[in-house]
Design a protein around this motif. Structure first.
Motif, PDB file in Angstrom:
ATOM      1  N   PHE A  99     -11.911   5.117   7.568  1.00  0.00           N
ATOM      2  CA  PHE A  99     -11.752   5.759   6.273  1.00  0.00           C
ATOM      3  C   PHE A  99     -10.352   5.430   5.792  1.00  0.00           C
ATOM      4  CE2 PHE A  99      -9.942   9.144   3.656  1.00  0.00           C
ATOM      5  CZ  PHE A  99     -10.751   8.962   2.540  1.00  0.00           C
ATOM      6  N   GLN A 100     -10.257   4.880   4.582  1.00  0.00           N
ATOM      7  CA  GLN A 100      -8.961   4.529   4.022  1.00  0.00           C
ATOM      8  C   GLN A 100      -8.793   5.179   2.655  1.00  0.00           C
ATOM      9  OE1 GLN A 100      -6.090   3.457   4.099  1.00  0.00           O
ATOM     10  NE2 GLN A 100      -5.838   2.459   6.070  1.00  0.00           N
ATOM     11  N   ALA A 101      -7.689   5.888   2.511  1.00  0.00           N
ATOM     12  CA  ALA A 101      -7.423   6.608   1.266  1.00  0.00           C
ATOM     13  C   ALA A 101      -6.479   5.868   0.337  1.00  0.00           C
ATOM     14  CB  ALA A 101      -6.836   7.985   1.589  1.00  0.00           C
ATOM     15  N   SER A 102      -5.718   4.891   0.851  1.00  0.00           N
ATOM     16  CA  SER A 102      -4.646   4.298   0.055  1.00  0.00           C
ATOM     17  C   SER A 102      -4.795   2.812  -0.220  1.00  0.00           C
ATOM     18  CB  SER A 102      -3.294   4.534   0.748  1.00  0.00           C
ATOM     19  OG  SER A 102      -3.058   5.917   0.930  1.00  0.00           O
ATOM     20  N   PHE A 103      -5.245   2.038   0.753  1.00  0.00           N
ATOM     21  CA  PHE A 103      -5.360   0.605   0.534  1.00  0.00           C
ATOM     22  C   PHE A 103      -6.485   0.015   1.373  1.00  0.00           C
ATOM     23  CE2 PHE A 103      -1.712   1.573   3.329  1.00  0.00           C
ATOM     24  CZ  PHE A 103      -2.189   1.070   4.534  1.00  0.00           C
ATOM     25  N   VAL A 104      -6.817  -1.226   1.108  1.00  0.00           N
ATOM     26  CA  VAL A 104      -7.869  -1.925   1.837  1.00  0.00           C
ATOM     27  C   VAL A 104      -7.480  -2.002   3.314  1.00  0.00           C
ATOM     28  CG1 VAL A 104      -9.047  -4.158   2.113  1.00  0.00           C
ATOM     29  CG2 VAL A 104      -8.530  -3.266  -0.179  1.00  0.00           C
ATOM     30  N   PRO A 105      -8.387  -1.726   4.242  1.00  0.00           N
ATOM     31  CA  PRO A 105      -8.060  -1.809   5.667  1.00  0.00           C
ATOM     32  C   PRO A 105      -7.559  -3.191   6.057  1.00  0.00           C
ATOM     33  CG  PRO A 105     -10.176  -0.733   5.355  1.00  0.00           C
ATOM     34  CD  PRO A 105      -9.774  -1.274   4.014  1.00  0.00           C
ATOM     35  N   GLY A 106      -6.654  -3.226   7.019  1.00  0.00           N
ATOM     36  CA  GLY A 106      -6.044  -4.482   7.431  1.00  0.00           C
ATOM     37  C   GLY A 106      -7.045  -5.558   7.799  1.00  0.00           C
ATOM     38  N   LEU A 107      -8.155  -5.189   8.426  1.00  0.00           N
ATOM     39  CA  LEU A 107      -9.165  -6.169   8.829  1.00  0.00           C
ATOM     40  C   LEU A 107      -9.744  -6.936   7.645  1.00  0.00           C
ATOM     41  CD1 LEU A 107     -11.449  -4.576  11.595  1.00  0.00           C
ATOM     42  CD2 LEU A 107      -9.951  -6.553  11.800  1.00  0.00           C
ATOM     43  N   LEU A 108      -9.717  -6.321   6.462  1.00  0.00           N
ATOM     44  CA  LEU A 108     -10.363  -6.909   5.292  1.00  0.00           C
ATOM     45  C   LEU A 108      -9.371  -7.430   4.259  1.00  0.00           C
ATOM     46  CD1 LEU A 108     -13.162  -4.218   4.741  1.00  0.00           C
ATOM     47  CD2 LEU A 108     -13.246  -6.287   6.151  1.00  0.00           C
ATOM     48  N   GLN A 109      -8.085  -7.372   4.564  1.00  0.00           N
ATOM     49  CA  GLN A 109      -7.074  -7.767   3.585  1.00  0.00           C
ATOM     50  C   GLN A 109      -6.910  -9.280   3.486  1.00  0.00           C
ATOM     51  OE1 GLN A 109      -3.363  -5.850   4.506  1.00  0.00           O
ATOM     52  NE2 GLN A 109      -4.164  -3.775   4.167  1.00  0.00           N
ATOM     53  N   THR A 110      -6.633  -9.749   2.268  1.00  0.00           N
ATOM     54  CA  THR A 110      -6.207 -11.134   2.086  1.00  0.00           C
ATOM     55  C   THR A 110      -4.719 -11.221   2.447  1.00  0.00           C
ATOM     56  OG1 THR A 110      -5.502 -10.810  -0.207  1.00  0.00           O
ATOM     57  CG2 THR A 110      -7.816 -11.427   0.167  1.00  0.00           C
ATOM     58  N   GLU A 111      -4.233 -12.422   2.627  1.00  0.00           N
ATOM     59  CA  GLU A 111      -2.818 -12.603   2.958  1.00  0.00           C
ATOM     60  C   GLU A 111      -1.928 -12.092   1.826  1.00  0.00           C
ATOM     61  OE1 GLU A 111       0.331 -16.133   4.327  1.00  0.00           O
ATOM     62  OE2 GLU A 111      -1.821 -16.552   4.133  1.00  0.00           O
ATOM     63  N   ALA A 112      -2.291 -12.393   0.578  1.00  0.00           N
ATOM     64  CA  ALA A 112      -1.479 -11.979  -0.569  1.00  0.00           C
ATOM     65  C   ALA A 112      -1.453 -10.458  -0.692  1.00  0.00           C
ATOM     66  CB  ALA A 112      -2.025 -12.604  -1.843  1.00  0.00           C
ATOM     67  N   TYR A 113      -2.588  -9.814  -0.472  1.00  0.00           N
ATOM     68  CA  TYR A 113      -2.658  -8.355  -0.552  1.00  0.00           C
ATOM     69  C   TYR A 113      -1.826  -7.730   0.570  1.00  0.00           C
ATOM     70  CZ  TYR A 113      -4.805  -3.688  -0.994  1.00  0.00           C
ATOM     71  OH  TYR A 113      -5.020  -2.331  -1.161  1.00  0.00           O
ATOM     72  N   ASP A 157     -11.636   5.338  -0.393  1.00  0.00           N
ATOM     73  CA  ASP A 157     -11.465   6.213  -1.545  1.00  0.00           C
ATOM     74  C   ASP A 157     -11.416   5.346  -2.800  1.00  0.00           C
ATOM     75  OD1 ASP A 157      -9.772   7.845  -3.595  1.00  0.00           O
ATOM     76  OD2 ASP A 157     -10.292   9.298  -2.043  1.00  0.00           O
ATOM     77  N   GLU A 158     -11.938   5.850  -3.901  1.00  0.00           N
ATOM     78  CA  GLU A 158     -11.940   5.082  -5.148  1.00  0.00           C
ATOM     79  C   GLU A 158     -10.535   4.660  -5.564  1.00  0.00           C
ATOM     80  OE1 GLU A 158     -13.431   5.458  -9.824  1.00  0.00           O
ATOM     81  OE2 GLU A 158     -14.048   6.978  -8.358  1.00  0.00           O
ATOM     82  N   ALA A 159      -9.531   5.419  -5.138  1.00  0.00           N
ATOM     83  CA  ALA A 159      -8.146   5.068  -5.457  1.00  0.00           C
ATOM     84  C   ALA A 159      -7.785   3.672  -4.959  1.00  0.00           C
ATOM     85  CB  ALA A 159      -7.194   6.102  -4.861  1.00  0.00           C
ATOM     86  N   VAL A 160      -8.384   3.257  -3.847  1.00  0.00           N
ATOM     87  CA  VAL A 160      -8.111   1.926  -3.290  1.00  0.00           C
ATOM     88  C   VAL A 160      -8.546   0.851  -4.271  1.00  0.00           C
ATOM     89  CG1 VAL A 160      -8.637   0.341  -1.395  1.00  0.00           C
ATOM     90  CG2 VAL A 160      -8.363   2.795  -0.934  1.00  0.00           C
ATOM     91  N   ILE A 161      -9.639   1.097  -4.969  1.00  0.00           N
ATOM     92  CA  ILE A 161     -10.166   0.120  -5.922  1.00  0.00           C
ATOM     93  C   ILE A 161      -9.412   0.157  -7.245  1.00  0.00           C
ATOM     94  CG2 ILE A 161     -12.255  -0.619  -7.163  1.00  0.00           C
ATOM     95  CD1 ILE A 161     -12.339  -0.968  -4.119  1.00  0.00           C
ATOM     96  N   LYS A 162      -8.972   1.331  -7.630  1.00  0.00           N
ATOM     97  CA  LYS A 162      -8.325   1.486  -8.937  1.00  0.00           C
ATOM     98  C   LYS A 162      -6.833   1.161  -8.916  1.00  0.00           C
ATOM     99  CE  LYS A 162     -12.008   2.660 -11.119  1.00  0.00           C
ATOM    100  NZ  LYS A 162     -12.317   4.012 -11.584  1.00  0.00           N
ATOM    101  N   ARG A 163      -6.213   1.264  -7.751  1.00  0.00           N
ATOM    102  CA  ARG A 163      -4.760   1.039  -7.681  1.00  0.00           C
ATOM    103  C   ARG A 163      -4.464  -0.460  -7.654  1.00  0.00           C
ATOM    104  NH1 ARG A 163      -3.791   4.199  -3.910  1.00  0.00           N
ATOM    105  NH2 ARG A 163      -2.983   5.904  -5.172  1.00  0.00           N
ATOM    106  N   LEU A 164      -3.604  -0.914  -8.557  1.00  0.00           N
ATOM    107  CA  LEU A 164      -3.238  -2.323  -8.651  1.00  0.00           C
ATOM    108  C   LEU A 164      -2.146  -2.630  -7.621  1.00  0.00           C
ATOM    109  CD1 LEU A 164      -4.195  -4.606 -10.555  1.00  0.00           C
ATOM    110  CD2 LEU A 164      -2.120  -4.225 -11.888  1.00  0.00           C
ATOM    111  N   VAL A 165      -2.441  -3.481  -6.674  1.00  0.00           N
ATOM    112  CA  VAL A 165      -1.501  -3.862  -5.618  1.00  0.00           C
ATOM    113  C   VAL A 165      -1.211  -5.351  -5.736  1.00  0.00           C
ATOM    114  CG1 VAL A 165      -1.122  -4.051  -3.123  1.00  0.00           C
ATOM    115  CG2 VAL A 165      -2.336  -2.064  -4.056  1.00  0.00           C
ATOM    116  N   GLY A 166       0.043  -5.695  -6.053  1.00  0.00           N
ATOM    117  CA  GLY A 166       0.422  -7.097  -6.118  1.00  0.00           C
ATOM    118  C   GLY A 166       0.064  -7.802  -7.409  1.00  0.00           C
TER     119      GLY A 166
END
Length: 270
Positions: A99-113, A157-166
């Motif tokens: 469960f992740q409330a703030s950002f995409v889990p590390g396993l699924l992250q791109t290098e840039a993210y 959490d929907e916040a992970v999708i709505k929050r602009l990172v990078g």
């Protein structure tokens, strides 16, 4: 070493089991190096065998060292001891529930993210350490594509999708990668929408790991601002299991979650 200690103490496995509550089969697996003891299990054995110092500290240190080899070896200077242990456990796990409330889990992250996350959350770390941490995250993702891949269930959490990172381009690449992962048979992704209201995950992000060997108990990895924590022990682990079940029940279906990600991509293009 533990086998020799038990023999020196003149105790059978049955007696040790009766006095400590450790299953006889588990004792056998520990003594034949087929299973790694939990710290509390090892402590109970050392106390029963009346092991003095410095042998007691040496045995406990061996357990700590046993957590280091593996995927985390190349990154142990850049990650905490707890996170390094978690990386190794993750590589051995049969399944993981995130469960992740703030950002995409590390396993699924791109290098840039991943770079954008570290630049924002840890702006004072050196570039070398940041690069090592990003590489550690990318290395971890291999467990999803190996011959016997990790079974992954993620609730965001929907916040992970709505929050602009990078920036928009970084997010667009990250969304594309999330959609690619949802095509894998071993990955389930759900989004917990804002309109679901209050939920158990408001306490923070966490991960549950299950292992193929019944002798290895479930683990919970809890992320914190000050420090991370690995939790063993059935009552606490069960509590997080119940929380995750509630979260996935409250979340959108996998199909509707994919639709939400696709809508987020369209909105960024406007």
């Amino acid at each position: 070493m533990l086998h020799e200690m038990r023999e020196t103490a003149g105790l059978s496995k049955e007696v040790v089991s009766a006095k400590t509550g450790i299953n006889v089969t588990t004792l056998y697996r520990i003594e034949t190096a087929q299973a790694r003891p939990q710290r509390r299990t090892l402590t109970a054995m050392l106390e029963l065998y009346d092991i003095p110092e410095p042998q007691r500290s040496d045995a406990l240190q061996l357990l700590v060292d046993a957590l280091k080899p593996g995927m985390a070896r190349s990154f142990e200077d850049a990650v905490s001891e707890v996170y390094g242990a978690y990386i190794n456990f993750e590589a051995e796990a049969l399944s993981a529930r995130f469960f992740q409330a703030s950002f995409v889990p590390g396993l699924l992250q791109t290098e840039a993210y991943a770079n954008a996350v570290y630049e924002t959350t840890m702006p004072k770390i050196s570039e070398q350490v940041r690069e090592q941490r990003v590489r550690a995250r990318l290395e971890r993702s291999r467990v999803l594509g190996k011959h016997d891949p990790l079974e992954l269930w993620v609730v965001l959490d929907e916040a992970v999708i709505k929050r602009l990172v990078g920036g928009k381009e970084v997010m667009r690449q990250q969304f594309d990668q999330l959609l690619d992962h949802t095509n894998k048979r071993n990955v389930i992704l759900q989004i917990l929408p804002f309109d679901a209201g209050a939920h158990p995950g408001m306490l923070g992000s966490f991960t549950l790991l299950d292992f193929p060997d019944p002798a290895d108990p479930e683990l919970v990895y809890v992320e914190g601002i000050a420090s991370d924590e690995l939790i063993e022990g059935h009552p606490e682990v069960r509590r997080y299991g119940v929380m995750f079940d509630q979260l996935r029940a409250m979340a959108l279906s996998p199909r509707d979650s994919i639709t939400m990600i696709e809508q987020a991509i369209e909105e960024m293009g406007r």
